[in-house]
Design an enzyme around this catalytic site. Sequence first.
Site, PDB file in Angstrom:
ATOM      1  N   GLY A  20       0.840  -1.190   0.000  1.00 52.70           N
ATOM      2  CA  GLY A  20       0.000   0.000   0.000  1.00 52.70           C
ATOM      3  C   GLY A  20       0.872   1.235   0.000  1.00 52.70           C
ATOM      4  O   GLY A  20       1.308   1.715  -1.047  1.00 52.70           O
ATOM      5  N   ILE A  37      -8.760  -0.885  -6.280  1.00 52.26           N
ATOM      6  CA  ILE A  37      -8.764  -0.271  -7.600  1.00 52.26           C
ATOM      7  C   ILE A  37     -10.128   0.367  -7.877  1.00 52.26           C
ATOM      8  O   ILE A  37     -11.153  -0.315  -7.995  1.00 52.26           O
ATOM      9  CB  ILE A  37      -8.406  -1.296  -8.688  1.00 52.26           C
ATOM     10  N   GLU A  73      -4.569   7.617  -2.574  1.00 51.74           N
ATOM     11  CA  GLU A  73      -3.457   8.296  -3.249  1.00 51.74           C
ATOM     12  C   GLU A  73      -2.381   8.736  -2.254  1.00 51.74           C
ATOM     13  O   GLU A  73      -1.750   9.766  -2.400  1.00 51.74           O
ATOM     14  CB  GLU A  73      -3.941   9.459  -4.111  1.00 51.74           C
TER      15      GLU A  73
END
Length: 386
Positions: free
Chosen positions: A137, A163, A371
Site C-alpha cells: 500500500g 482499484i 493516493e
Amino acid sequence: MAGTPEFDLYRPAEEHDLLRQSVRALAEAKIAPFAAEVDEQARFPQEALDALVASDLHAVHVPEEFGGAGADALATVIVIEEVARVCASSSLLPAVNKLGSMPVILSASKELKERCLTPLARGEGQFSYCLSEPDAGSDAGGMKTRAVRDGDAYVLNGVKRWITNAGVSDFYTVMAVTDPEKGTRGGISAFVVEKEDEGLSFGAPERKLGIKGSPTREVYFDNVRVPASRMIGEEGTGFATAMRTLDHTRITIAAQAVGIAQGALDYAKGYVRERKQFGKPVGDFQGVQFMLADMAMKLEAARQLTYAAAAKSERDEPDLTFFGAAAKCYASDAAMEITTDAVQLLGGYGYTRDYPVERMMRDAKITQIYEGTNQVQRLVMARNLP
C-alpha cells in the site's frame, strides 16, 4: 496583490469562472438528485457518467490532439470540485480518468496514446490505475505482480487491490515487476491492460464507509498476455512514472476534498438560518457563527493551496511534489473537520441519512487515505521542502 506574478499563477481566469458555472448547473440538475440513492444502494452513478460524457466533462484533461478538450490542470480541478460538492462518488469519474491516463500522457508512445486517449476523450472507455496490492500500500515498491517477457509480449500475474472503478473501466494502467533485482530503481514497468484481455478478472465490490457509488475491487491477472507495444515508456521506468503521476493527481483528491467541504458548508449555512431555538435562528448565536467562520476559513485556505498546486502541475514545476502533497493533505484534513462540524451544526438531524451531511462526512474520510495516506504526504513534504 492581484497583479503580482505569484498571484496570477493560479488566479482563475474568466473561462474558469464560466466553466464553474456550467459544471455547477449540470451537477445540481443531473447529479445531485441521485446522490443519496447512489449512496444508499451502493450503485454506480450512471446518471452522472451520462451527464458528464454528454457535456464533455468526463475527461477534460485529454490533449486536443487525441480529441480531448485539452483543459489545463485548474479546469480539471474545478470540474472535480463542483461535482464533489453534490456527490463525491461521481467526482471520481473525472478524477480517476485522469489518474489512470496520466501515465500514458506522461510517458507512452504516440501510438499507445492514440489507442487509449482517443476513446477516453469520446467517452467510449474509462481508465483505472493499478498500483496498490494486498501487501503493498504505502510501500508501493513492495509490489509482487510480475510481468515476464515472452517474445513480443509480456505475461502478467498477480493481484491489485483498492482499484477504483475496477470492472467498469475499459483501460487499466498496471505497475508490475519486470526485474526483481532492481526494485524501484529500474525493476518496475508500466502497462496498459484492456478489459477484454484474456486472464483479467475482478473481485467482489468492497463494502465501504463512503464513496459507495464508486466500485472498488481487486483486479486479478492470470497469465494476462499484453503486447510489448502496450508498455508505457521504456522497461524499468514504471515506478518513476507512477510517482510523477501522483504528483499531478494528488491535486485532484484535494479538489474532491474541497468540493465535499463546500457542499457541507453550504448545507450547514442554510440549515442554521432556518432552524430556530430559544426563539431565534441557531445561526444568530455567536458560538455557531464562530464555527461557520472557522469552516469557511479552512475551506478557502484549502482551495487556494489546491489552485496553487494546480498551477505548479500545469507548468510541471520542480516543487510540484511538495505542493501536490501539501494540497492533498491539507484539503483532506480540512474536509474531515468541516464535514464533522456540519454534522454537529445540524444536531441530531445531522446524524441521520435524511440529511446529506452525514454522507459528506463519510465520503470525506477517504480523501485522507487514498493516493497516499496523509502520514505519507507529510513524509513526502518533509523530503521535498522548498
